[in-house]
Write an enzyme that holds these catalytic residues in place. Structure first.
Site, PDB file in Angstrom:
ATOM      1  N   LYS A  71       0.039  -1.552  -0.427  1.00 51.38           N
ATOM      2  CA  LYS A  71      -0.059   0.085   0.019  1.00 51.38           C
ATOM      3  C   LYS A  71       1.082   1.592   0.239  1.00 51.38           C
ATOM      4  CE  LYS A  71      -4.583  -1.613   1.977  1.00 51.38           C
ATOM      5  NZ  LYS A  71      -5.359  -1.712   3.476  1.00 51.38           N
ATOM      6  N   ASP A 108     -11.141   2.547   2.287  1.00 53.43           N
ATOM      7  CA  ASP A 108     -11.252   2.155   2.824  1.00 53.43           C
ATOM      8  C   ASP A 108     -11.488   3.129   3.787  1.00 53.43           C
ATOM      9  OD1 ASP A 108     -10.128  -0.089   3.328  1.00 53.43           O
ATOM     10  OD2 ASP A 108      -7.847   0.254   3.408  1.00 53.43           O
TER      11      ASP A 108
HETATM   12  P1  NDP Z   1      -2.669  -2.563  11.434  1.00 51.29           P
HETATM   13  O1  NDP Z   1      -2.056  -4.057  12.082  1.00 51.29           O
HETATM   14  O2  NDP Z   1      -2.376  -1.748  10.955  1.00 51.29           O
HETATM   15  O3  NDP Z   1      -3.001  -2.267  12.862  1.00 51.29           O
HETATM   16  C1  NDP Z   1      -3.711  -3.006  14.002  1.00 51.29           C
HETATM   17  C2  NDP Z   1      -3.852  -2.088  15.074  1.00 51.29           C
HETATM   18  O4  NDP Z   1      -4.845  -2.282  16.171  1.00 51.29           O
HETATM   19  C3  NDP Z   1      -2.947  -0.908  15.895  1.00 51.29           C
HETATM   20  O5  NDP Z   1      -3.429   0.184  16.450  1.00 51.29           O
HETATM   21  C4  NDP Z   1      -2.676  -2.027  17.273  1.00 51.29           C
HETATM   22  O6  NDP Z   1      -1.839  -1.185  18.255  1.00 51.29           O
HETATM   23  C5  NDP Z   1      -4.050  -2.641  17.406  1.00 51.29           C
HETATM   24  N1  NDP Z   1      -4.477  -4.214  17.761  1.00 51.29           N
HETATM   25  C6  NDP Z   1      -3.896  -5.246  18.275  1.00 51.29           C
HETATM   26  N2  NDP Z   1      -4.080  -5.704  18.631  1.00 51.29           N
HETATM   27  C7  NDP Z   1      -4.269  -5.233  19.888  1.00 51.29           C
HETATM   28  C8  NDP Z   1      -4.999  -5.714  21.533  1.00 51.29           C
HETATM   29  N3  NDP Z   1      -5.358  -7.166  21.329  1.00 51.29           N
HETATM   30  N4  NDP Z   1      -5.313  -4.921  21.755  1.00 51.29           N
HETATM   31  C9  NDP Z   1      -5.285  -3.158  21.472  1.00 51.29           C
HETATM   32  N5  NDP Z   1      -5.139  -3.047  19.993  1.00 51.29           N
HETATM   33  C10 NDP Z   1      -4.415  -3.832  19.889  1.00 51.29           C
HETATM   34  O7  NDP Z   1      -3.989  -3.056  11.288  1.00 51.29           O
HETATM   35  P2  NDP Z   1      -5.251  -1.974  10.188  1.00 51.29           P
HETATM   36  O8  NDP Z   1      -5.762  -1.167  10.608  1.00 51.29           O
HETATM   37  O9  NDP Z   1      -4.910  -2.693   8.498  1.00 51.29           O
HETATM   38  O10 NDP Z   1      -6.573  -3.516  10.192  1.00 51.29           O
HETATM   39  C11 NDP Z   1      -6.942  -3.822  11.505  1.00 51.29           C
HETATM   40  C12 NDP Z   1      -8.226  -4.456  11.049  1.00 51.29           C
HETATM   41  O11 NDP Z   1      -8.916  -3.739  10.199  1.00 51.29           O
HETATM   42  C13 NDP Z   1      -8.527  -5.689  10.891  1.00 51.29           C
HETATM   43  O12 NDP Z   1      -9.033  -6.585  11.092  1.00 51.29           O
HETATM   44  C14 NDP Z   1      -8.710  -5.669   8.904  1.00 51.29           C
HETATM   45  O13 NDP Z   1      -9.347  -6.364   8.623  1.00 51.29           O
HETATM   46  C15 NDP Z   1     -10.221  -4.167   9.712  1.00 51.29           C
HETATM   47  N6  NDP Z   1     -10.164  -3.912   8.152  1.00 51.29           N
HETATM   48  C16 NDP Z   1     -11.670  -3.197   7.634  1.00 51.29           C
HETATM   49  C17 NDP Z   1     -11.785  -3.117   6.673  1.00 51.29           C
HETATM   50  C18 NDP Z   1     -13.488  -3.252   6.005  1.00 51.29           C
HETATM   51  O14 NDP Z   1     -13.554  -2.744   4.897  1.00 51.29           O
HETATM   52  N7  NDP Z   1     -13.823  -3.523   6.830  1.00 51.29           N
HETATM   53  C19 NDP Z   1     -10.529  -2.264   5.110  1.00 51.29           C
HETATM   54  C20 NDP Z   1      -9.377  -3.026   6.417  1.00 51.29           C
HETATM   55  C21 NDP Z   1      -9.130  -2.948   7.186  1.00 51.29           C
HETATM   56  P3  NDP Z   1      -1.014  -1.315  18.530  1.00 51.29           P
HETATM   57  O15 NDP Z   1       0.096  -0.379  17.254  1.00 51.29           O
HETATM   58  O16 NDP Z   1      -0.584  -0.732  19.855  1.00 51.29           O
HETATM   59  O17 NDP Z   1       0.242  -2.216  17.784  1.00 51.29           O
END
Ligand code: NDP
Length: 286
Positions: A71, A108
């Site tokens: 991306k 998105d």
């Molecule tokens: P990233 O890996 O970029 O970010 C993940 C985020 O979740 C970070 O902020 C991370 O925090 C946080 N996180 C993960 N696990 C935990 C936990 N156990 N407790 C607290 N915080 C947590 O992922 P994306 O942003 O790309 O994707 C996130 C979600 O969005 C996914 O489920 C994906 O499928 C969904 N999505 C849905 C779309 C849709 O069209 N519906 C489109 C794009 C994505 P930290 O920074 O502290 O690690």
């Protein structure tokens, strides 16, 4: 008229890409609209990425989606970026224009805002709290800010990432922004209009989990949304619904961003209901 056996090509480049369900809804939409288009889910590694980008033109494709890990890497290959994609610093959709130039968009966040509109809420003038600061949170925060949100508060486990996203909103949009470290039992402040889970908590095999917040602080005047699309009825949304909040699920966001891609590539309005229905079937929800 002479028959045309050549299909217009679209698809997605990513790795891993096997679990990406986008092709199912795009192909259903093409078929429903009688368009001779295909959507191919393609494994493209970082090493193969330069050749894959050349193939877009060589194969006269209409465009592609990009997913992990491309991306950001795609940006130097593009001739123009949308305002949102340029602020977000990531592109998930490339469009090949008539003159052969490549346009980069991030659908998105737009998909999120459209799903919100569909269920009766609009970011304009709203106080928005986002849980998470990854790619999805970034796209949503920027698009909500561009749509006129009053304030965006980013809450993240890694607080430096929340701060970075809030700073981006402050620097590049007219919205107010703040950041918070995510502490267990997080309370949702009075005056929050829209609460969004933009983390992967609750996704797939993690479906028995929900974000660690004090659910009693969700009130009926709030709109609560989840980016997790499978399952679409997450525990997070169930809890919010029990407190009387309006809910907007991640399947709607996924379908709305897919509909945006469809329109970018075909110029036609997307059959959104068909796309939602197809995704529900795919996830075993009907
Ligand atoms: P990233 O890996 O970029 O970010 C993940 C985020 O979740 C970070 O902020 C991370 O925090 C946080 N996180 C993960 N696990 C935990 C936990 N156990 N407790 C607290 N915080 C947590 O992922 P994306 O942003 O790309 O994707 C996130 C979600 O969005 C996914 O489920 C994906 O499928 C969904 N999505 C849905 C779309 C849709 O069209 N519906 C489109 C794009 C994505 P930290 O920074 O502290 O690690």
């Amino acid at each position: 008229m002479e028959k045309n056996y050549r299909a217009e090509l679209t698809g997605v480049f990513g790795d891993p890409v096997e679990g990406n369900p986008t092709g199912v809804m795009e192909e259903a939409a093409y078929e429903a609209m009688g368009l001779n288009y295909r959507y191919i889910t393609m494994k493209v590694t970082p090493e193969g990425f330069p050749d894959a980008m050349k193939a877009i033109r060589a194969l006269h494709m209409k465009g592609v989606n990009l997913t992990m890990p491309h991306k950001i890497a795609v940006i130097p290959y593009l001739d123009e970026l949308s305002e949102a994609a340029s602020i977000i610093g990531a592109v998930n959709a490339v469009v090949v224009r008539e003159d052969g130039s490549l346009f980069g968009e991030n659908t998105d966040g737009k998909g999120f805002v459209e799903a919100l509109l569909r269920y009766g809420s609009h970011p304009e003038g709203k106080n928005i709290m986002i849980l998470g600061a990854g790619g999805a949170a970034r796209a949503i925060a920027v698009e909500c800010a561009l749509a006129g949100a009053a304030k965006i508060t980013v809450v993240n486990r890694t607080v430096s990432k929340a701060r970075e996203l809030a700073d981006l909103i402050l620097a590049k949009t007219n919205a107010e922004a703040g950041s918070l470290a995510w502490t267990p039992g997080l309370e949702i402040p009075d005056g929050t209009d829209i609460l969004i889970n933009a983390t992967c908590i609750g996704l797939g095999n993690d479906r028995a989990n929900k974000p660690d917040i004090r659910y009693e602080t969700i009130t009926p005047n709030m709109t609560v949304s989840d980016v997790v699309f499978n399952p679409s009825d997450t525990l997070f949304l169930q809890e919010a619904s029990r407190r009387g909040a309006q809910t907007v699920n991640g399947l709607g966001m996924l379908a709305c961003q897919g509909a945006r891609n469809f329109t970018l590539w075909t110029g036609a309005e997307a059959p959104l209901d068909i796309m939602i229905k197809k995704l529900r079937e795919e996830f075993g929800e009907v």
